[in-house]
Design a protein around this motif. Sequence first.
Motif, PDB file in Angstrom:
ATOM      1  N   GLU A 278       0.834  -1.196   0.000  1.00 24.13           N
ATOM      2  CA  GLU A 278       0.000   0.000   0.000  1.00 24.13           C
ATOM      3  C   GLU A 278       0.874   1.252   0.000  1.00 24.13           C
ATOM      4  N   TYR A 279       0.713   2.070  -1.027  1.00 19.93           N
ATOM      5  CA  TYR A 279       1.423   3.351  -1.086  1.00 19.93           C
ATOM      6  C   TYR A 279       0.716   4.215  -2.121  1.00 19.93           C
ATOM      7  N   SER A 280       1.135   5.460  -2.221  1.00 21.51           N
ATOM      8  CA  SER A 280       0.527   6.405  -3.157  1.00 21.51           C
ATOM      9  C   SER A 280       1.404   6.565  -4.387  1.00 21.51           C
ATOM     10  N   ASP A 281       0.818   7.144  -5.437  1.00 16.73           N
ATOM     11  CA  ASP A 281       1.554   7.438  -6.668  1.00 16.73           C
ATOM     12  C   ASP A 281       1.671   8.946  -6.825  1.00 16.73           C
ATOM     13  N   PRO A 282       2.863   9.487  -6.935  1.00 20.64           N
ATOM     14  CA  PRO A 282       3.014  10.931  -7.164  1.00 20.64           C
ATOM     15  C   PRO A 282       2.349  11.336  -8.480  1.00 20.64           C
ATOM     16  N   GLY A 283       1.871  12.561  -8.505  1.00 24.64           N
ATOM     17  CA  GLY A 283       1.239  13.057  -9.721  1.00 24.64           C
ATOM     18  C   GLY A 283       0.041  13.922  -9.413  1.00 24.64           C
ATOM     19  N   ALA A 284      -0.812  14.125 -10.421  1.00 29.23           N
ATOM     20  CA  ALA A 284      -1.943  15.047 -10.320  1.00 29.23           C
ATOM     21  C   ALA A 284      -3.166  14.375  -9.702  1.00 29.23           C
ATOM     22  N   PHE A 285      -3.902  15.183  -8.944  1.00 30.01           N
ATOM     23  CA  PHE A 285      -5.176  14.771  -8.350  1.00 30.01           C
ATOM     24  C   PHE A 285      -6.195  15.888  -8.578  1.00 30.01           C
ATOM     25  N   ASP A 286      -7.450  15.490  -8.766  1.00 34.32           N
ATOM     26  CA  ASP A 286      -8.549  16.457  -8.764  1.00 34.32           C
ATOM     27  C   ASP A 286      -9.260  16.384  -7.422  1.00 34.32           C
ATOM     28  N   VAL A 287      -9.639  17.554  -6.908  1.00 31.49           N
ATOM     29  CA  VAL A 287     -10.303  17.656  -5.608  1.00 31.49           C
ATOM     30  C   VAL A 287     -11.608  18.418  -5.796  1.00 31.49           C
ATOM     31  N   TRP A 288     -12.679  17.894  -5.197  1.00 28.94           N
ATOM     32  CA  TRP A 288     -13.977  18.567  -5.220  1.00 28.94           C
ATOM     33  C   TRP A 288     -14.528  18.660  -3.798  1.00 28.94           C
ATOM     34  N   ILE A 289     -15.322  19.695  -3.554  1.00 27.48           N
ATOM     35  CA  ILE A 289     -16.077  19.808  -2.306  1.00 27.48           C
ATOM     36  C   ILE A 289     -17.513  20.168  -2.673  1.00 27.48           C
ATOM     37  N   GLY A 290     -18.476  19.451  -2.079  1.00 34.02           N
ATOM     38  CA  GLY A 290     -19.864  19.736  -2.389  1.00 34.02           C
ATOM     39  C   GLY A 290     -20.822  19.008  -1.471  1.00 34.02           C
ATOM     40  N   ALA A 291     -22.106  19.059  -1.837  1.00 32.17           N
ATOM     41  CA  ALA A 291     -23.162  18.513  -0.993  1.00 32.17           C
ATOM     42  C   ALA A 291     -23.373  17.026  -1.196  1.00 32.17           C
ATOM     43  N   ASN A 292     -22.903  16.461  -2.318  1.00 27.23           N
ATOM     44  CA  ASN A 292     -22.998  15.027  -2.577  1.00 27.23           C
ATOM     45  C   ASN A 292     -22.041  14.694  -3.701  1.00 27.23           C
ATOM     46  N   SER A 293     -22.015  13.446  -4.122  1.00 27.81           N
ATOM     47  CA  SER A 293     -21.033  13.011  -5.117  1.00 27.81           C
ATOM     48  C   SER A 293     -21.289  13.599  -6.498  1.00 27.81           C
ATOM     49  N   ARG A 294     -22.472  14.119  -6.741  1.00 24.23           N
ATOM     50  CA  ARG A 294     -22.793  14.730  -8.035  1.00 24.23           C
ATOM     51  C   ARG A 294     -22.709  16.254  -7.997  1.00 24.23           C
ATOM     52  N   ASP A 295     -23.271  16.852  -6.954  1.00 23.63           N
ATOM     53  CA  ASP A 295     -23.385  18.306  -6.879  1.00 23.63           C
ATOM     54  C   ASP A 295     -22.179  18.888  -6.151  1.00 23.63           C
ATOM     55  N   VAL A 296     -21.107  19.014  -6.904  1.00 18.83           N
ATOM     56  CA  VAL A 296     -19.861  19.550  -6.363  1.00 18.83           C
ATOM     57  C   VAL A 296     -19.418  20.727  -7.213  1.00 18.83           C
ATOM     58  N   GLY A 297     -18.520  21.522  -6.678  1.00 19.18           N
ATOM     59  CA  GLY A 297     -17.988  22.640  -7.435  1.00 19.18           C
ATOM     60  C   GLY A 297     -16.979  22.180  -8.472  1.00 19.18           C
ATOM     61  N   ALA A 298     -16.347  23.154  -9.111  1.00 17.24           N
ATOM     62  CA  ALA A 298     -15.333  22.831 -10.115  1.00 17.24           C
ATOM     63  C   ALA A 298     -14.159  22.111  -9.465  1.00 17.24           C
ATOM     64  N   ALA A 299     -13.538  21.207 -10.238  1.00 16.81           N
ATOM     65  CA  ALA A 299     -12.392  20.454  -9.736  1.00 16.81           C
ATOM     66  C   ALA A 299     -11.198  21.389  -9.542  1.00 16.81           C
ATOM     67  N   ILE A 300     -10.447  21.132  -8.481  1.00 17.21           N
ATOM     68  CA  ILE A 300      -9.207  21.855  -8.221  1.00 17.21           C
ATOM     69  C   ILE A 300      -8.050  20.879  -8.432  1.00 17.21           C
ATOM     70  N   ARG A 301      -7.140  21.209  -9.315  1.00 18.21           N
ATOM     71  CA  ARG A 301      -6.026  20.328  -9.641  1.00 18.21           C
ATOM     72  C   ARG A 301      -4.875  20.570  -8.659  1.00 18.21           C
ATOM     73  N   VAL A 302      -4.461  19.499  -7.984  1.00 18.52           N
ATOM     74  CA  VAL A 302      -3.332  19.571  -7.044  1.00 18.52           C
ATOM     75  C   VAL A 302      -2.321  18.487  -7.426  1.00 18.52           C
ATOM     76  N   GLU A 303      -1.149  18.552  -6.811  1.00 20.37           N
ATOM     77  CA  GLU A 303      -0.079  17.594  -7.149  1.00 20.37           C
ATOM     78  C   GLU A 303       0.502  16.969  -5.887  1.00 20.37           C
ATOM     79  N   LEU A 304       0.652  15.666  -5.940  1.00 19.40           N
ATOM     80  CA  LEU A 304       1.344  14.944  -4.875  1.00 19.40           C
ATOM     81  C   LEU A 304       2.807  14.778  -5.293  1.00 19.40           C
ATOM     82  N   ARG A 305       3.697  15.277  -4.472  1.00 21.04           N
ATOM     83  CA  ARG A 305       5.134  15.199  -4.784  1.00 21.04           C
ATOM     84  C   ARG A 305       5.790  14.061  -4.030  1.00 21.04           C
TER      85      ARG A 305
END
Length: 305
Positions: A278-305
């Motif tokens: 079990e480990y993570s893969d470096p690279g890009a991730f999209d992050v959303w915050i909202g009221a449910n799995s469908r109704d979320v705001g625009a994705a925010i692109r972040v990076e795991l180094r």
Amino acid sequence: EYVFPDKTDGFADDDAGVVEHQSRLRRNLSYRSALLACAARADAVVMALGEPSWMSGEAASRTDIRLPKEQIDLFNAVYEVNPHIVVVLTNGRPLDLGAIDRAQAIVETWFLGTESGAAIADVLYGDVNPSGRLSMSFPENVGQVPVYYNSDSTGRPSTLAPHEKYVSRYLDATNEPRYPFGYGLSYSQFSYGAPVMSSLAFDTNHPLHIDVDITNTSSTDGIEVAQLYVRDLVAQVVRPMRELKEFQRLSIPAHSTRTAHFTLAESDVRYVHPNLQEYSDPGAFDVWIGANSRDVGAAIRVELR
């Protein structure tokens, strides 16, 4: 329509079976007429619909997950005399609820315990403002099953070519569920501000901190369940399109604003690889915050180094 049998049915006039049959049908007609008359006079109608308990659990699968036909017929008959219907739904699985789309509200109760009557009454009378969220998606119809929010991507995504036939979609329905994972309404309404990120990169020693202001725009105090979803865009193994990583329950008075605080750590995006480690893969991730799995705001692109 109810048709009373006569001698052409093979019964004599004094046959006990036909007498009982006629009596039962007359009682049904009388009950139905009284019920509809009562519904027509009411300000609103509360209808208890759903499945009996024996339809759920072990050895209780169904190929047709609509409500029983008798319930649908009754709903339609009541709707014709009074469209102000609140459905109290009792069930052990997600159902196809297309037949009762016209209901003004649905209270999902699942199978509750001995105090279910008091709990449901508190919600219906407004003594309690509901804040529950669905733990599974409800399909538009059974043909979508299995339907779930954290599905894998496909080689023919439906969103990239909306007029192309050979993509991953249905001809007679959308790919979206009727009610998505994490969905739920209350007597309050909420609006989300833009997330504020501590950074656009994170690593093992530096997690992301994400704040978002949530405003109760209604005149009713309520509880909002803000949800953080993530997608791993660069992974050794295909990852789900969206994964719930954290949620926050915020009690927000009417016309007030509270801030949800989320933390996304490197350990949150680890998964088991083909080598069973079990480990993570470096690279890009999209992050959303909202009221449910469908109704979320625009994705925010972040990076795991």
